[in-house]
Design an enzyme around this catalytic site. Structure first.
Site, PDB file in Angstrom:
ATOM      1  CB  SER A  19      -0.776  -0.093   1.283  1.00  0.00           C
ATOM      2  OG  SER A  19      -0.014  -0.179   2.610  1.00  0.00           O
ATOM      3  CB  CYS A  20       1.383   4.075  -1.306  1.00  0.00           C
ATOM      4  SG  CYS A  20       3.069   3.280  -1.364  1.00  0.00           S
ATOM      5  CG  ASP A  21      -3.046   5.595   2.006  1.00  0.00           C
ATOM      6  OD1 ASP A  21      -4.107   5.580   1.407  1.00  0.00           O
ATOM      7  OD2 ASP A  21      -2.356   4.665   2.571  1.00  0.00           O
TER       8      ASP A  21
END
Length: 433
Positions: A19-21
């Site tokens: 994931s990343c945001d």
């Protein structure tokens, strides 16, 4: 010093969190007349991320450029960039250039199959765009042009078991932002001229498409994903029908990010963005099994072109226990050696075929000191609290100095601006010694 490939990484499951945001605030969502960009880079928990400064350059016509896996044609001039990148590859997870362009990328899976061959990583596309663009819109054109010519593909993990994905990007400059989402060589983009926006590991552009690949709709229709009637919803048409676990987790983080941005509408600052990146309850600050937030970045891009852009980078994992240090492009800016990983030349496992059969120790000086500090925080509560207080004080000093700069209360020399990041990195390293 070599060590065997990690058993944990070799058995990594594709349904594990990956994931990343990314976040952006465009006035009037920002508390100041500036675009504010932020990203958490969530990667394998033992991966080291370094912060690399690359000066502007001039290049011989017809020269070639080696990216992570393939070569591309070099351009005659490249811009100065600051990059936060996994230390084994050429590209970057996030970064900025001297013109105030910032980009972050995210892994995404769609109905369009991921290519098996080696091409450009999304992280390569990000760095190439920063080196070749003077605006967010120009960066979008660079990425889509390279995507059309070279494609995207190749393993995105330092592991003998290949793992590939497509990419979405958040691109920002002093005046606006763009969301660019890809599926193979196809893509759709959305222009953000005001308000706040976030992206996570999922397609998020619906019917509000500002520009798109010329064959996007005909391809979807030919595949039977769209009947050609009514509104064309990119996310709905190209998203997987059966979402893997990693995508379901991304939905929750995406919604949480939207809610946090909404709570701060009109009052978003660099410090607010840092708080969002540190939010553990939502999973935005990740610490889940084999993955965690390995580095973070927040940038303030003033709309006044006479004011400098300020980029805060951690270079260490877990933003809730890391220091955001200010970087400004200026005279005398140079690489901070404490955040630069060792190199291994032709013997690097990413260069020898078959790739990634061994692992090398890529920890830089600040990473080593920070990991020791995290251990101290857990084993000795009193000393750990003292050290955390030093971290917080150092970060506040950087925030106040740059706030004073943007409010014209501090008039540093160009030399002082250029050496700001090196000075803060040095002080943090000394605190861990």
């Amino acid at each position: 010093m070599e060590r065997p490939a990690s058993p944990q990484m070799a058995s990594w499951s594709p349904d594990s969190p990956c994931s990343c945001d990314c976040f952006v605030s465009v006035p009037p969502a920002s508390a100041i007349p500036a675009v504010i960009f932020a990203k958490n880079s969530d990667r394998p928990r033992d991966e080291v991320q370094e912060v690399v400064f690359v000066p502007a350059g001039s290049h011989t016509p017809g020269s070639r450029l080696q990216c992570t896996y393939i070569e591309v044609e070099q351009v005659s001039k490249t811009h100065a960039v600051i990059l936060s990148r996994p230390s084994w590859l050429w590209g970057a997870e996030m970064g900025a250039n001297e013109h105030g362009v910032c980009i972050g990328n995210e892994a995404v899976w769609t109905k369009e199959p991921v290519g098996e061959g080696e091409a450009l990583l999304g992280m390569d596309l990000l760095r190439l765009a920063l080196e070749r663009s003077s605006s967010a819109q120009e960066a979008l054109h660079v990425i889509t042009g390279l995507l059309e010519r070279y494609g995207q593909g190749g393993s995105c993990l330092e592991d003998p078991a290949p793992f590939s994905y497509h990419n979405t990007f958040l691109l920002a400059d002093r005046t606006e932002a763009w969301v660019l989402e890809t599926a193979g060589r196809l893509w759709a983009a959305q222009r953000i001229q005001e308000g706040a926006r976030n992206i996570s590991n999922q397609l998020s552009i619906g019917t509000d498409i500002s520009v798109q690949h010329p064959e996007l709709r005909t391809h979807a229709q030919a595949k039977g994903w769209w009947d050609g009637q009514g509104a064309f919803d990119f996310a709905q048409v190209f998203s997987l029908t059966q979402q893997p676990v990693r995508m379901e987790a991304a939905k929750a983080r995406f919604r949480a990010g939207q809610e946090l941005l909404q709570q701060w509408q009109g009052g978003i600052t660099a410090e607010v963005m840092m708080g969002i990146l540190r939010d553990k309850e939502s999973g935005i600050c990740m610490d889940s099994g084999g993955f965690r937030t390995t580095a973070s970045m927040v940038s303030v891009l003033p709309q006044d072109p006479t004011q400098p852009c300020v980029h805060f980078l951690t270079a260490t994992p877990d933003p809730s226990r890391s220091v955001f240090k200010p970087f400004i492009f200026g005279v005398g800016v140079a690489q901070a050696p404490q955040v630069l990983s060792p190199t291994f030349g032709a013997q690097d496992p990413v260069r020898t075929l078959p790739r990634f059969q061994t692992r090398v120790d890529r920890r830089h000086t600040l990473y080593r000191g920070h990991q020791a500090a995290l251990g101290l925080m857990e084993s000795d509560q009193d000393r750990g609290q003292q050290l955390q207080k030093k971290q917080q004080d150092l970060e506040q000093e950087g925030l106040k100095a740059t706030q004073g700069l943007l409010a014209s209360e501090w008039a540093p020399s160009l030399q002082e601006l250029g050496s700001l990041f090196q000075a803060f990195v040095k002080r943090e390293s000394q605190a861990y010694a």
